[in-house]
Design an enzyme around this catalytic site. Sequence first.
Site, PDB file in Angstrom:
ATOM      1  N   GLU A  45      33.334  39.041  14.316  1.00 19.93           N
ATOM      2  CA  GLU A  45      33.509  38.305  15.584  1.00 19.93           C
ATOM      3  C   GLU A  45      32.799  39.020  16.723  1.00 19.93           C
ATOM      4  O   GLU A  45      32.919  40.235  16.870  1.00 19.93           O
ATOM      5  CB  GLU A  45      35.010  38.197  15.894  1.00 19.93           C
ATOM      6  CG  GLU A  45      35.366  36.930  16.611  1.00 19.93           C
ATOM      7  CD  GLU A  45      35.068  35.687  15.772  1.00 19.93           C
ATOM      8  OE1 GLU A  45      34.067  35.001  16.081  1.00 19.93           O
ATOM      9  OE2 GLU A  45      35.811  35.410  14.834  1.00 19.93           O
ATOM     10  N   ASP A  48      27.506  38.054  16.272  1.00 17.35           N
ATOM     11  CA  ASP A  48      26.319  37.200  16.061  1.00 17.35           C
ATOM     12  C   ASP A  48      25.253  37.416  17.135  1.00 17.35           C
ATOM     13  O   ASP A  48      24.085  37.610  16.830  1.00 17.35           O
ATOM     14  CB  ASP A  48      26.709  35.713  15.951  1.00 17.35           C
ATOM     15  CG  ASP A  48      27.489  35.177  17.141  1.00 17.35           C
ATOM     16  OD1 ASP A  48      28.014  35.987  17.946  1.00 17.35           O
ATOM     17  OD2 ASP A  48      27.576  33.939  17.271  1.00 17.35           O
ATOM     18  N   GLY A 137      37.856  21.747  19.643  1.00 19.46           N
ATOM     19  CA  GLY A 137      38.246  22.850  20.518  1.00 19.46           C
ATOM     20  C   GLY A 137      39.199  23.835  19.887  1.00 19.46           C
ATOM     21  O   GLY A 137      39.797  24.665  20.573  1.00 19.46           O
ATOM     22  N   ASP A 187      27.439  28.880  13.063  1.00 18.13           N
ATOM     23  CA  ASP A 187      28.247  27.698  12.780  1.00 18.13           C
ATOM     24  C   ASP A 187      27.477  26.665  11.962  1.00 18.13           C
ATOM     25  O   ASP A 187      27.988  26.113  10.986  1.00 18.13           O
ATOM     26  CB  ASP A 187      28.720  27.069  14.090  1.00 18.13           C
ATOM     27  CG  ASP A 187      29.508  28.063  14.929  1.00 18.13           C
ATOM     28  OD1 ASP A 187      30.014  29.041  14.352  1.00 18.13           O
ATOM     29  OD2 ASP A 187      29.612  27.868  16.142  1.00 18.13           O
TER      30      ASP A 187
HETATM   31  P1  ADP Z   1      34.430  23.111  19.088  1.00 15.97           P
HETATM   32  O1  ADP Z   1      34.848  24.543  19.099  1.00 15.97           O
HETATM   33  O2  ADP Z   1      35.422  22.261  18.375  1.00 15.97           O
HETATM   34  O3  ADP Z   1      33.034  22.930  18.627  1.00 15.97           O
HETATM   35  P2  ADP Z   1      33.259  22.306  21.561  1.00 15.97           P
HETATM   36  O4  ADP Z   1      33.811  22.231  22.945  1.00 15.97           O
HETATM   37  O5  ADP Z   1      32.088  23.165  21.297  1.00 15.97           O
HETATM   38  O6  ADP Z   1      34.488  22.670  20.618  1.00 15.97           O
HETATM   39  O7  ADP Z   1      32.842  20.856  21.075  1.00 15.97           O
HETATM   40  C1  ADP Z   1      33.743  19.789  21.207  1.00 15.97           C
HETATM   41  C2  ADP Z   1      32.969  18.571  21.638  1.00 15.97           C
HETATM   42  O8  ADP Z   1      32.204  18.078  20.517  1.00 15.97           O
HETATM   43  C3  ADP Z   1      33.849  17.435  22.046  1.00 15.97           C
HETATM   44  O9  ADP Z   1      34.228  17.553  23.394  1.00 15.97           O
HETATM   45  C4  ADP Z   1      32.907  16.248  21.812  1.00 15.97           C
HETATM   46  O10 ADP Z   1      31.986  16.130  22.874  1.00 15.97           O
HETATM   47  C5  ADP Z   1      32.156  16.677  20.556  1.00 15.97           C
HETATM   48  N1  ADP Z   1      32.826  16.150  19.365  1.00 15.97           N
HETATM   49  C6  ADP Z   1      33.579  16.819  18.475  1.00 15.97           C
HETATM   50  N2  ADP Z   1      34.050  15.994  17.513  1.00 15.97           N
HETATM   51  C7  ADP Z   1      33.573  14.768  17.801  1.00 15.97           C
HETATM   52  C8  ADP Z   1      33.691  13.475  17.206  1.00 15.97           C
HETATM   53  N3  ADP Z   1      34.407  13.283  16.100  1.00 15.97           N
HETATM   54  N4  ADP Z   1      33.064  12.452  17.800  1.00 15.97           N
HETATM   55  C9  ADP Z   1      32.338  12.618  18.904  1.00 15.97           C
HETATM   56  N5  ADP Z   1      32.189  13.806  19.516  1.00 15.97           N
HETATM   57  C10 ADP Z   1      32.791  14.866  18.985  1.00 15.97           C
END
Ligand code: ADP
Length: 393
Positions: A45, A48, A137, A187
């Site tokens: 952690e 990267d 998230g 990722d």
């Molecule tokens: P994570 O750690 O889960 O990647 P991020 O904040 O980087 O969190 O990304 C989350 C964002 O990715 C959401 O706010 C949305 O914009 C997009 N996202 C994630 N899953 C979906 C989905 N199933 N459909 C559309 N957008 C998605």
Amino acid sequence: MTASHPAADAGDLRRSRLAGAFTEEYGTAPDGAWRAPGRVNLIGEHTDYNDGFVLPFAIDRSVLAAVRLRADGGPVRLASTYGASGLSRSSFDLAALAPGTVSGWGAYPAGVVHALQAAGHQVPGFDLLLDSTVPVGAGLSSSHAVEVAVAVALNELLGLGLSAPELARLTQRAENDFVGAPTGIMDQSASLMGSRGRALFLDCRTLSAQSVPLPLAEQGLTVLVIDTRVAHSHADGGYGARRASCEAAAAAFGVPSLRRLPADADLSRLDPTTRARVQHVLAENERVLAAVRVLQEGRIRDVGPLLTDSHRSLRDLYEVSCPELDAAVDAALAGGALGARMTGGGFGGSAIALLEEEAVDVVAAAVQAEFAAHGFAAPALFSVLPADGAGRA
Ligand code: ADP
Ligand code: MG
């Protein structure tokens, strides 16, 4: 287990429902459906961006993307089951696609298209429907799963023949240049190159990837994700500050990254805070190497103490934990987990615990009780296993 996150992937049913919903939305069946999993970083952690080592695995929760190419040159139409109710929709024009022109979740698919265009590929109009079981998230990289699903779909439909490492760099450009998130290569690589029962040992300096056995299910083990559902407001600033510390320390020793720090570098030259940050990064790289050795020797349970050491280092030296993550780790260990640590950037998000499959209920109850005792909101708990990387669904 709580029911607050969607259930794990359920194969055929999910795929046929998606195809049905696509036809309902766009009036024609899709050309196909592609799947891209989220990921858990087992260990490594904040290494990267220091050109270090990480050991993620693709999980059995994924984004499915149904896609149909169109020949009409019209806008790209996007829909997702994401959101409170019904479908959420977005669209963008292929001409004049530039960072800032697409907001909201549409920026992730648009970023992939933009990165393809920037690499000289012609992308026609298409319709897309997404459905995901990767919680958003929670530190499981739902955003990369979206990007990778779109990238593998277009790679196949357009016959581009891009390799997994090329697709990893493409989706990194989508996230860095278009979405504007300064993320690394881990990722997407895990989502693209993971395989069932295995983890992916990545050297972020050379981008070389090596598959390592992680037969959790076969050994009666599982990884419990404990989503604290806390998103601390200083997460972005804290991440930036840690990166800056590492860069400053590398510069102080005249090396491009902490990975190149000579073994005899005199860390006492650094101020105590920066020194602690560097000590975490150096020791964390060693822990990843130790974990890889242990896994190659088939001693999965011995990864547990390495996870717990990683957490202590992130908590005390890197200072990116928070009370909820510490409570999750402490309670998991007290409940009988073999090891546990925060995962992801920190200041909230998820912790993971390695444990015997039969101990899941006891550990989950211990975590829930600890959260209640602290007055924290209930965490979301679910088990994950190493699954295959992205491909046709
Ligand atoms: P994570 O750690 O889960 O990647 P991020 O904040 O980087 O969190 O990304 C989350 C964002 O990715 C959401 O706010 C949305 O914009 C997009 N996202 C994630 N899953 C979906 C989905 N199933 N459909 C559309 N957008 C998605
Ligand atoms: Mg993300």
